[in-house]
Write an enzyme that holds these catalytic residues in place. Sequence first.
Site, PDB file in Angstrom:
ATOM      1  N   ASN A  10     -51.761 -38.879   6.691  1.00  0.00           N
ATOM      2  CA  ASN A  10     -51.965 -40.101   7.481  1.00  0.00           C
ATOM      3  C   ASN A  10     -52.353 -39.843   8.930  1.00  0.00           C
ATOM      4  OD1 ASN A  10     -51.271 -41.982   5.316  1.00  0.00           O
ATOM      5  ND2 ASN A  10     -49.219 -41.116   5.519  1.00  0.00           N
ATOM      6  N   ARG A  17     -53.711 -46.272  13.252  1.00  0.00           N
ATOM      7  CA  ARG A  17     -52.428 -46.333  12.537  1.00  0.00           C
ATOM      8  C   ARG A  17     -51.280 -46.648  13.510  1.00  0.00           C
ATOM      9  NH1 ARG A  17     -49.046 -40.939  10.745  1.00  0.00           N
ATOM     10  NH2 ARG A  17     -47.432 -42.041   9.611  1.00  0.00           N
ATOM     11  N   ASN A  71     -48.138 -30.192  12.511  1.00  0.00           N
ATOM     12  CA  ASN A  71     -47.503 -31.505  12.362  1.00  0.00           C
ATOM     13  C   ASN A  71     -47.612 -31.854  10.881  1.00  0.00           C
ATOM     14  OD1 ASN A  71     -46.567 -34.096  12.340  1.00  0.00           O
ATOM     15  ND2 ASN A  71     -47.828 -34.819  14.052  1.00  0.00           N
ATOM     16  N   ALA A  74     -45.112 -36.763   7.300  1.00  0.00           N
ATOM     17  CA  ALA A  74     -44.000 -37.142   6.417  1.00  0.00           C
ATOM     18  C   ALA A  74     -43.479 -35.969   5.584  1.00  0.00           C
ATOM     19  CB  ALA A  74     -44.439 -38.274   5.503  1.00  0.00           C
ATOM     20  N   HIS A  97     -44.395 -33.176  16.712  1.00  0.00           N
ATOM     21  CA  HIS A  97     -44.485 -34.569  16.283  1.00  0.00           C
ATOM     22  C   HIS A  97     -44.911 -35.410  17.468  1.00  0.00           C
ATOM     23  CE1 HIS A  97     -42.740 -33.596  12.483  1.00  0.00           C
ATOM     24  NE2 HIS A  97     -41.844 -32.879  13.124  1.00  0.00           N
ATOM     25  N   ARG A 104     -36.026 -42.759  15.568  1.00  0.00           N
ATOM     26  CA  ARG A 104     -36.579 -43.560  14.471  1.00  0.00           C
ATOM     27  C   ARG A 104     -35.616 -43.568  13.266  1.00  0.00           C
ATOM     28  NH1 ARG A 104     -42.602 -41.943  13.555  1.00  0.00           N
ATOM     29  NH2 ARG A 104     -42.543 -43.936  12.439  1.00  0.00           N
TER      30      ARG A 104
HETATM   31  C1  DQA Z   1     -44.823 -37.719  12.675  1.00  0.00           C
HETATM   32  C2  DQA Z   1     -43.417 -38.229  12.381  1.00  0.00           C
HETATM   33  C3  DQA Z   1     -43.172 -38.338  10.879  1.00  0.00           C
HETATM   34  O1  DQA Z   1     -41.876 -38.813  10.619  1.00  0.00           O
HETATM   35  C4  DQA Z   1     -44.177 -39.293  10.263  1.00  0.00           C
HETATM   36  O2  DQA Z   1     -44.023 -39.335   8.857  1.00  0.00           O
HETATM   37  C5  DQA Z   1     -45.584 -39.001  10.629  1.00  0.00           C
HETATM   38  C6  DQA Z   1     -45.885 -38.567  11.991  1.00  0.00           C
HETATM   39  C7  DQA Z   1     -45.144 -37.709  14.191  1.00  0.00           C
HETATM   40  O3  DQA Z   1     -46.063 -36.996  14.575  1.00  0.00           O
HETATM   41  O4  DQA Z   1     -44.504 -38.431  14.962  1.00  0.00           O
HETATM   42  O5  DQA Z   1     -46.502 -39.215   9.849  1.00  0.00           O
HETATM   43  O6  DQA Z   1     -44.920 -36.383  12.226  1.00  0.00           O
END
Ligand code: DQA
Length: 141
Positions: A10, A17, A71, A74, A97, A104
């Site tokens: 993602n 996003r 990174n 998820a 991240h 969160r």
């Molecule tokens: C993330 C944090 C993760 O929990 C999340 O699933 C992401 C992005 C971040 O860069 O903040 O897709 O890795």
Amino acid sequence: MVLTIINGPNLNLLGTREKDIYGSMGFEEFLEDIRKEYPEIQFIYFQSNIEGEIVNALHKAAGECDGIILNAAAYTHTSVAIADAVAAINKPVLEVHISNVLTREEFRHNSLIGPVCSGTIFGFGLNSYKLAAEAFARKFL
Ligand code: DQA
């Protein structure tokens, strides 16, 4: 110095996003920015939404760069395979991240990747990647 940035699922959608969490800059634009800021570093970039491709990318990166900025998105919270790949290669990996995962949902508080990485940087938006590059540039690891 050659660094490989590996982004997980993602993160190809950065810029559109959940902008309130991840900001409005796309990663391609950010790459131009970080390359300008660190002209002495050659950045290789890889993104995939597929767990096994990230494992393959880690294996490949180990043979062609000095360090890895990862990174896993998820997969950070679920992937034994990616954690094993980080442990298996003999190059330093920094976990990054964009968001502050500790503020969160609880399922984001645990990282399977963190224990096998040289360090973790999170919560600085896309600047988390710059801080990781800075750590490599200044030989903090
Ligand atoms: C993330 C944090 C993760 O929990 C999340 O699933 C992401 C992005 C971040 O860069 O903040 O897709 O890795």
